[in-house]
Design a protein around this motif. Structure first.
Motif, short mmCIF file in Angstrom:
data_model
loop_
_atom_site.label_atom_id
_atom_site.label_comp_id
_atom_site.label_asym_id
_atom_site.label_seq_id
_atom_site.Cartn_x
_atom_site.Cartn_y
_atom_site.Cartn_z
N UNK A 73 0.36 -1.14 0.23
CA UNK A 73 0.06 -0.04 0.38
C UNK A 73 0.93 0.96 -0.40
N UNK A 74 1.73 1.01 0.57
CA UNK A 74 2.81 2.74 0.78
C UNK A 74 3.55 2.66 -0.62
N UNK A 75 3.36 1.81 -0.99
CA UNK A 75 4.61 1.88 -2.84
C UNK A 75 3.48 2.68 -3.55
N UNK A 76 2.00 3.33 -2.74
CA UNK A 76 1.21 3.84 -4.10
C UNK A 76 1.39 5.26 -3.79
N UNK A 77 0.65 6.15 -5.14
CA UNK A 77 1.14 7.07 -5.31
C UNK A 77 0.10 7.91 -4.51
N UNK A 78 0.38 9.04 -4.19
CA UNK A 78 -0.87 9.50 -3.13
C UNK A 78 -0.82 11.12 -3.84
N UNK A 79 -2.49 11.23 -3.78
CA UNK A 79 -2.52 12.80 -4.08
C UNK A 79 -4.11 13.63 -2.53
N UNK A 80 -3.48 14.97 -2.24
CA UNK A 80 -3.58 14.20 -1.85
C UNK A 80 -4.32 16.37 -0.80
N UNK A 81 -6.05 16.47 -1.29
CA UNK A 81 -6.28 17.92 -2.04
C UNK A 81 -7.13 18.31 -1.35
N UNK A 82 -6.87 18.31 -0.12
CA UNK A 82 -8.27 18.21 1.46
C UNK A 82 -9.31 17.67 0.98
#
Length: 212
Positions: free
Chosen positions: A7-16
């Motif tokens: 899971x921690x190898x995935x990309x992450x987008x946090x837009x709020x």
């Protein structure tokens, strides 16, 4: 041979208003080693804050499948469909030659869902839409076919050479699916922890088998 991606190898987008984990390259997340898996192009695990959503935008030549885990997702598209997707429901939108749609969380709490894109078998088709509910009892301790090319077993029909199964596995329950020779296989864990072929997987982890 089985390959595992954590899971921690995935990309992450946090837009709020939106927190999205990308299993494959998507938007601003790019990894040339993870552009997709066979005809599976996208698995995004999205959490949308209450009162937020995706404004009207377009797609073409892609099979887009939404599976809501918590909350609800309001859908509106240029084909005239106005629907609400709730937990356990599977929505399939064939973008075909082009479709516009929006997705919004009108619920009081967060909406958590999977957005899955599969490359189509035929391009340039007439856009179409289908949505079905699958009761938890149909998935309890087994793998339930929910998407297929031919609507087998009451599944949602998709314009793609792929079959998607959903299962609810708990405690000592076990489910099995025989690997088909010449077919790629991908397992995505949504919640909790399971053992897949004796490998321990947690939420967001994936196991895959590639055909040489």
């Amino acid at each position: 041979m089985m390959q595992i991606r954590r899971s921690n190898e995935r990309g992450l987008a946090n837009h709020g208003w939106l927190k999205s984990y990308h299993s494959f390259s998507f938007a601003n997340y790019y990894d040339p080693q993870w552009m997709g898996f066979a005809n599976l192009r996208v698995i995004n695990e999205d959490r949308i804050a209450a009162g937020s959503g995706f404004g009207t935008h377009g797609h073409r030549d892609m099979e887009i499948i939404s599976y809501v885990l918590d909350g609800e997702l309001a859908h509106k598209d240029s084909m005239g469909n106005v629907e609400v997707i709730r937990p356990g429901e599977v929505q399939r939108m064939s973008a075909g030659r082009g479709v516009m749609h929006s997705e919004f969380n009108h619920a009081k709490g967060q909406t958590h869902f999977l957005q899955i894109w599969i490359e189509p078998k035929f391009t340039g088709i007439q856009p179409s839409y289908e949505q079905k509910a699958f009761d938890g009892s149909e998935k309890r301790g087994k793998l339930r076919l929910v998407v297929s090319p031919d609507g087998a077993e009451g599944s949602v029909t998709a314009n793609a050479d792929a079959r998607l199964y959903a299962g609810l596995i708990d405690g000592a329950e076990r489910a099995s699916l025989e690997l088909v020779p010449g077919r790629h296989t991908y397992v995505h864990v949504v919640r909790g922890a399971v053992a897949v072929n004796d490998a321990a997987l947690n939420a967001g982890d994936a196991a895959m088998w590639r055909v040489a």
